[in-house]
Design a protein around this motif. Structure first.
Motif, PDB file in Angstrom:
ATOM      1  N   GLY A 107       0.818  -1.212   0.000  1.00 43.96           N
ATOM      2  CA  GLY A 107       0.000   0.000   0.000  1.00 43.96           C
ATOM      3  C   GLY A 107       0.847   1.255   0.000  1.00 43.96           C
ATOM      4  O   GLY A 107       0.535   2.236  -0.697  1.00 43.96           O
ATOM      5  N   VAL A 108       1.927   1.240   0.767  1.00 46.59           N
ATOM      6  CA  VAL A 108       2.839   2.379   0.813  1.00 46.59           C
ATOM      7  C   VAL A 108       3.552   2.528  -0.532  1.00 46.59           C
ATOM      8  O   VAL A 108       3.693   3.639  -1.052  1.00 46.59           O
ATOM      9  N   ALA A 109       4.012   1.402  -1.102  1.00 48.78           N
ATOM     10  CA  ALA A 109       4.699   1.449  -2.393  1.00 48.78           C
ATOM     11  C   ALA A 109       3.771   1.994  -3.476  1.00 48.78           C
ATOM     12  O   ALA A 109       4.178   2.816  -4.311  1.00 48.78           O
ATOM     13  N   LYS A 110       2.512   1.563  -3.464  1.00 51.21           N
ATOM     14  CA  LYS A 110       1.537   2.060  -4.435  1.00 51.21           C
ATOM     15  C   LYS A 110       1.329   3.568  -4.271  1.00 51.21           C
ATOM     16  O   LYS A 110       1.316   4.322  -5.260  1.00 51.21           O
ATOM     17  N   ALA A 111       1.200   4.017  -3.028  1.00 55.25           N
ATOM     18  CA  ALA A 111       0.999   5.443  -2.778  1.00 55.25           C
ATOM     19  C   ALA A 111       2.181   6.265  -3.282  1.00 55.25           C
ATOM     20  O   ALA A 111       2.004   7.352  -3.856  1.00 55.25           O
ATOM     21  N   ALA A 112       3.401   5.750  -3.081  1.00 56.59           N
ATOM     22  CA  ALA A 112       4.596   6.462  -3.529  1.00 56.59           C
ATOM     23  C   ALA A 112       4.640   6.571  -5.048  1.00 56.59           C
ATOM     24  O   ALA A 112       4.946   7.635  -5.603  1.00 56.59           O
ATOM     25  N   LEU A 113       4.325   5.482  -5.734  1.00 53.14           N
ATOM     26  CA  LEU A 113       4.363   5.503  -7.194  1.00 53.14           C
ATOM     27  C   LEU A 113       3.198   6.300  -7.772  1.00 53.14           C
ATOM     28  O   LEU A 113       3.354   6.990  -8.795  1.00 53.14           O
ATOM     29  N   ASP A 114       2.038   6.225  -7.134  1.00 52.24           N
ATOM     30  CA  ASP A 114       0.908   7.042  -7.592  1.00 52.24           C
ATOM     31  C   ASP A 114       1.227   8.529  -7.439  1.00 52.24           C
ATOM     32  O   ASP A 114       0.836   9.351  -8.274  1.00 52.24           O
ATOM     33  N   ARG A 115       1.904   8.876  -6.367  1.00 53.24           N
ATOM     34  CA  ARG A 115       2.312  10.267  -6.163  1.00 53.24           C
ATOM     35  C   ARG A 115       3.278  10.697  -7.261  1.00 53.24           C
ATOM     36  O   ARG A 115       3.195  11.820  -7.780  1.00 53.24           O
ATOM     37  N   ALA A 116       4.208   9.819  -7.634  1.00 55.54           N
ATOM     38  CA  ALA A 116       5.209  10.153  -8.649  1.00 55.54           C
ATOM     39  C   ALA A 116       4.598  10.313 -10.034  1.00 55.54           C
ATOM     40  O   ALA A 116       5.081  11.119 -10.837  1.00 55.54           O
ATOM     41  N   ARG A 117       3.527   9.560 -10.314  1.00 51.39           N
ATOM     42  CA  ARG A 117       2.959   9.575 -11.668  1.00 51.39           C
ATOM     43  C   ARG A 117       1.665  10.368 -11.765  1.00 51.39           C
ATOM     44  O   ARG A 117       1.123  10.537 -12.861  1.00 51.39           O
ATOM     45  N   GLY A 118       1.176  10.889 -10.663  1.00 45.25           N
ATOM     46  CA  GLY A 118      -0.114  11.553 -10.645  1.00 45.25           C
ATOM     47  C   GLY A 118      -0.138  12.888 -11.364  1.00 45.25           C
ATOM     48  O   GLY A 118       0.893  13.459 -11.722  1.00 45.25           O
ATOM     49  N   ALA A 119      -1.351  13.402 -11.539  1.00 44.68           N
ATOM     50  CA  ALA A 119      -1.532  14.658 -12.273  1.00 44.68           C
ATOM     51  C   ALA A 119      -0.825  15.818 -11.597  1.00 44.68           C
ATOM     52  O   ALA A 119      -0.354  16.747 -12.272  1.00 44.68           O
ATOM     53  N   GLN A 120      -0.744  15.806 -10.283  1.00 44.90           N
ATOM     54  CA  GLN A 120      -0.115  16.897  -9.535  1.00 44.90           C
ATOM     55  C   GLN A 120       1.366  16.638  -9.251  1.00 44.90           C
ATOM     56  O   GLN A 120       2.002  17.397  -8.523  1.00 44.90           O
ATOM     57  N   SER A 121       1.923  15.596  -9.832  1.00 49.34           N
ATOM     58  CA  SER A 121       3.309  15.220  -9.528  1.00 49.34           C
ATOM     59  C   SER A 121       4.298  16.288  -9.968  1.00 49.34           C
ATOM     60  O   SER A 121       4.180  16.858 -11.059  1.00 49.34           O
ATOM     61  N   VAL A 122       5.277  16.531  -9.107  1.00 48.38           N
ATOM     62  CA  VAL A 122       6.397  17.409  -9.468  1.00 48.38           C
ATOM     63  C   VAL A 122       7.684  16.594  -9.549  1.00 48.38           C
ATOM     64  O   VAL A 122       8.780  17.145  -9.531  1.00 48.38           O
ATOM     65  N   ASN A 123       7.537  15.281  -9.642  1.00 51.83           N
ATOM     66  CA  ASN A 123       8.703  14.409  -9.744  1.00 51.83           C
ATOM     67  C   ASN A 123       9.541  14.800 -10.960  1.00 51.83           C
ATOM     68  O   ASN A 123       9.002  14.961 -12.060  1.00 51.83           O
ATOM     69  N   PRO A 124      10.860  14.972 -10.798  1.00 47.74           N
ATOM     70  CA  PRO A 124      11.696  15.416 -11.928  1.00 47.74           C
ATOM     71  C   PRO A 124      11.762  14.400 -13.055  1.00 47.74           C
ATOM     72  O   PRO A 124      12.134  14.749 -14.177  1.00 47.74           O
ATOM     73  N   GLN A 125      11.398  13.146 -12.762  1.00 53.57           N
ATOM     74  CA  GLN A 125      11.409  12.110 -13.791  1.00 53.57           C
ATOM     75  C   GLN A 125      10.022  11.494 -13.929  1.00 53.57           C
ATOM     76  O   GLN A 125       9.864  10.285 -14.080  1.00 53.57           O
ATOM     77  N   LYS A 126       9.019  12.321 -13.902  1.00 53.49           N
ATOM     78  CA  LYS A 126       7.648  11.836 -14.009  1.00 53.49           C
ATOM     79  C   LYS A 126       7.448  10.968 -15.244  1.00 53.49           C
ATOM     80  O   LYS A 126       6.639  10.022 -15.244  1.00 53.49           O
ATOM     81  N   ARG A 127       8.196  11.254 -16.288  1.00 57.02           N
ATOM     82  CA  ARG A 127       8.082  10.482 -17.530  1.00 57.02           C
ATOM     83  C   ARG A 127       8.386   9.011 -17.326  1.00 57.02           C
ATOM     84  O   ARG A 127       7.918   8.164 -18.091  1.00 57.02           O
ATOM     85  N   PHE A 128       9.179   8.677 -16.281  1.00 62.45           N
ATOM     86  CA  PHE A 128       9.502   7.275 -16.012  1.00 62.45           C
ATOM     87  C   PHE A 128       8.239   6.439 -15.820  1.00 62.45           C
ATOM     88  O   PHE A 128       8.227   5.243 -16.103  1.00 62.45           O
ATOM     89  N   PHE A 129       7.197   7.057 -15.300  1.00 61.40           N
ATOM     90  CA  PHE A 129       6.015   6.319 -14.871  1.00 61.40           C
ATOM     91  C   PHE A 129       4.835   6.479 -15.830  1.00 61.40           C
ATOM     92  O   PHE A 129       3.734   6.018 -15.538  1.00 61.40           O
ATOM     93  N   GLU A 130       5.067   7.104 -16.990  1.00 60.10           N
ATOM     94  CA  GLU A 130       3.983   7.387 -17.922  1.00 60.10           C
ATOM     95  C   GLU A 130       3.298   6.131 -18.432  1.00 60.10           C
ATOM     96  O   GLU A 130       2.096   6.145 -18.720  1.00 60.10           O
ATOM     97  N   ALA A 131       4.050   5.046 -18.560  1.00 62.00           N
ATOM     98  CA  ALA A 131       3.464   3.818 -19.108  1.00 62.00           C
ATOM     99  C   ALA A 131       2.648   3.043 -18.079  1.00 62.00           C
ATOM    100  O   ALA A 131       1.938   2.104 -18.447  1.00 62.00           O
TER     101      ALA A 131
END
Length: 497
Positions: A107-131
């Motif tokens: 559940g924690v891992a899912k939340a972390a990855l959802d945060r990284a790929r979400g619409a509001q994400s500011v992750n510098p490598q958001k593109r990593f999670f686009e697929a």
């Protein structure tokens, strides 16, 4: 004559008391860095200095990248990839806790990855999670990623600093008070001076044998001050020493040792391909032929560097040396410029971030360009703030120069937008094929093709790879000599007395 047992025991006891005790190895380290990070959470900002403090020390990912550049299990102990490349199933480790005691699970891992790929994400490598189309958690130890299309580099990307697992409870405060699952716990940050970490007594990986109790990152920008701190012993190590011309000065110091390793730091003079004269390939080729890479390395980085002919390093898989595609040839450069309509001269400005390698390289380029009728005006540009705003965000520049630190980032020439303003459908197609397959052999063939396209089309002037210049105490063991990813991993560092 026999010695009575009592007398013999007494003699042995006295000898043990009087024998000099071996000094216990130190359990602390003071490590120097040239740049202080603006924050400590690599999932919200790109500068490599963030990961150089916290990646693998405070934060960990599902997988990691080791000192040889290989993908290794971490918070995920194993994984399976479906035959169509669209489903990744991770088996997660049990009994892993964050530094604040919070449990790690799917559940924690899912939340972390959802945060990284979400619409509001500011992750510098958001593109990593686009697929990633969706994420399932069938049980606390199972994480399933469902992809909308194959992403052959996904597993590698999951090992990056930007992909570390953060707990939802602390995600908002990690910038200044990072909380992870790693072998070291954040202690304090004295802005402008240091970050201090201490050993995590509850670290999940009991086989890691963490030797350090305390680690201090000191931030010293001036190379002369870096050298003085090393010589005086105020700093135990500078894994990335900032002055190549001073490396030989440590040869007579019996306490210190030097190490020259490989990095991903590709020094590239980027051109704005959307504006003249850089829209003309003949001009780009002429500028590349006007530059003697060996002379640049000699003058800019004390002959410590490796020439490159594409946006790729000898560290990278399927590397090919393409420096001979457009070798140094000033006469050919003049001919190409004349053919392109610039026989009477050409002028433009290079925005140079105020770092020694960039300034020195630009000055040498200025001299070489003058020999073929090109006038290069140098505009010093404060880094990172102004350079990022002018060049990276606004793309308001003619030419610039910077060391690209991201590993295997040849795909930046197909990103839209990116500051080069480069468009090449053939190159884009190759990058798409790379992600469409998980077959390493097929990917390697495609990476060779990609390198050749860039070498021949010259969207940037490919100059050299900066080496990793390390200086540290001879008794210090376990620091990385090479740098497949920007980092200062401390889990294997120890003192040898």
């Amino acid at each position: 004559m026999k010695i009575p047992g009592l007398v013999l025991s007494l003699a042995l006891a006295i000898s043990c008391l009087t024998a000099p005790a071996e000094a216990a190895p130190r359990t602390d380290i003071v490590l120097g860095m040239g740049i202080e990070p603006a924050g400590l959470d690599p999932t919200i900002a790109a500068p490599v200095a963030i990961g150089q403090v916290t990646w693998q020390n405070v934060f960990e990912g599902l997988v990691t990248i080791d000192r040889d550049g290989k993908i290794r299990p971490q918070l995920a102990e194993s994984w399976e990839i479906s035959s169509d490349g669209l489903t990744y199933t991770f088996k997660l480790r049990r009994n892993v806790a964050f530094h604040d005691g919070s449990a790690f699970d799917s559940g924690v891992a899912k939340a972390a990855l959802d945060r990284a790929r979400g619409a509001q994400s500011v992750n510098p490598q958001k593109r990593f999670f686009e697929a990633v189309a969706s994420i399932d958690t069938p049980d606390p130890q199972t994480l399933v990623l469902h992809l909308s299309r194959p992403a052959g580099s996904l597993l590698y990307w999951l090992g990056w600093p930007s992909s570390v697992i953060v707990h939802p409870k602390t995600s908002d405060s990690n910038k200044t008070e990072p909380v992870g699952t790693g072998p070291f716990v954040f202690d304090r940050w004295v802005k402008g001076d240091r970050v201090e970490l201490k050993r995590n007594p509850n670290y999940w990986n009991k086989s890691a044998h963490i030797a350090l109790d305390k680690a201090v990152f000191r931030f010293i920008a001036d190379p002369q001050a870096q050298s003085a701190a090393l010589v005086s012993g105020d700093v135990d190590a500078f894994p990335e020493f900032g002055a190549p011309e001073l490396m030989s000065s440590f040869e007579s110091d019996d306490r210190l040792t030097t190490a020259i390793g490989n990095t991903e730091l590709k020094v590239v003079a980027g051109m704005n391909n959307a504006q003249k004269p850089f829209t003309d390939k003949r001009v780009r080729e002429a500028l590349m032929r006007a530059l003697d890479r060996t002379t640049i390395i000699d003058g800019a980085w004390s002959a410590l560097g490796t020439p490159i002919g594409s946006h790729y390093t000898p560290n990278d898989r399927a590397y090919v040396d393409l420096t001979n595609v457009y070798p140094y040839d000033p006469e050919k450069a003049k001919s190409l410029l004349k053919e392109a309509g610039y026989g009477d001269g050409l002028s433009f400005t290079i925005k140079v971030p105020q770092m020694s390698y960039a300034t020195r390289t630009a000055e040498i380029m200025q001299t070489m360009f003058a020999e073929v009728g090109v006038t290069l005006a140098i505009e010093p540009t404060e880094f990172p703030a102004k350079w990022v705003q002018d060049v990276f965000k606004n793309r308001d520049y003619d030419m610039t120069i910077v060391a690209h630190a991201e590993p295997m980032d040849i795909d930046i020439y197909s990103r839209d937008p990116y500051y080069f303003n480069y468009r090449n459908t053939a190159f884009d197609a190759v990058m798409t094929k790379v992600e469409a397959t998980a077959d390493p052999a097929e990917q390697d063939k495609l990476y060779v093709e990609a390198q050749k396209i860039l070498a021949e089309d010259v969207p940037a002037l490919f100059l050299f790879v900066m080496p990793k210049l390390g200086v540290w105490d001879r008794k210090l063991q376990g620091l990385w000599v090479n740098e497949p990813i920007p980092s200062n991993v401390l889990s294997e560092v120890h003192w040898q007395e």
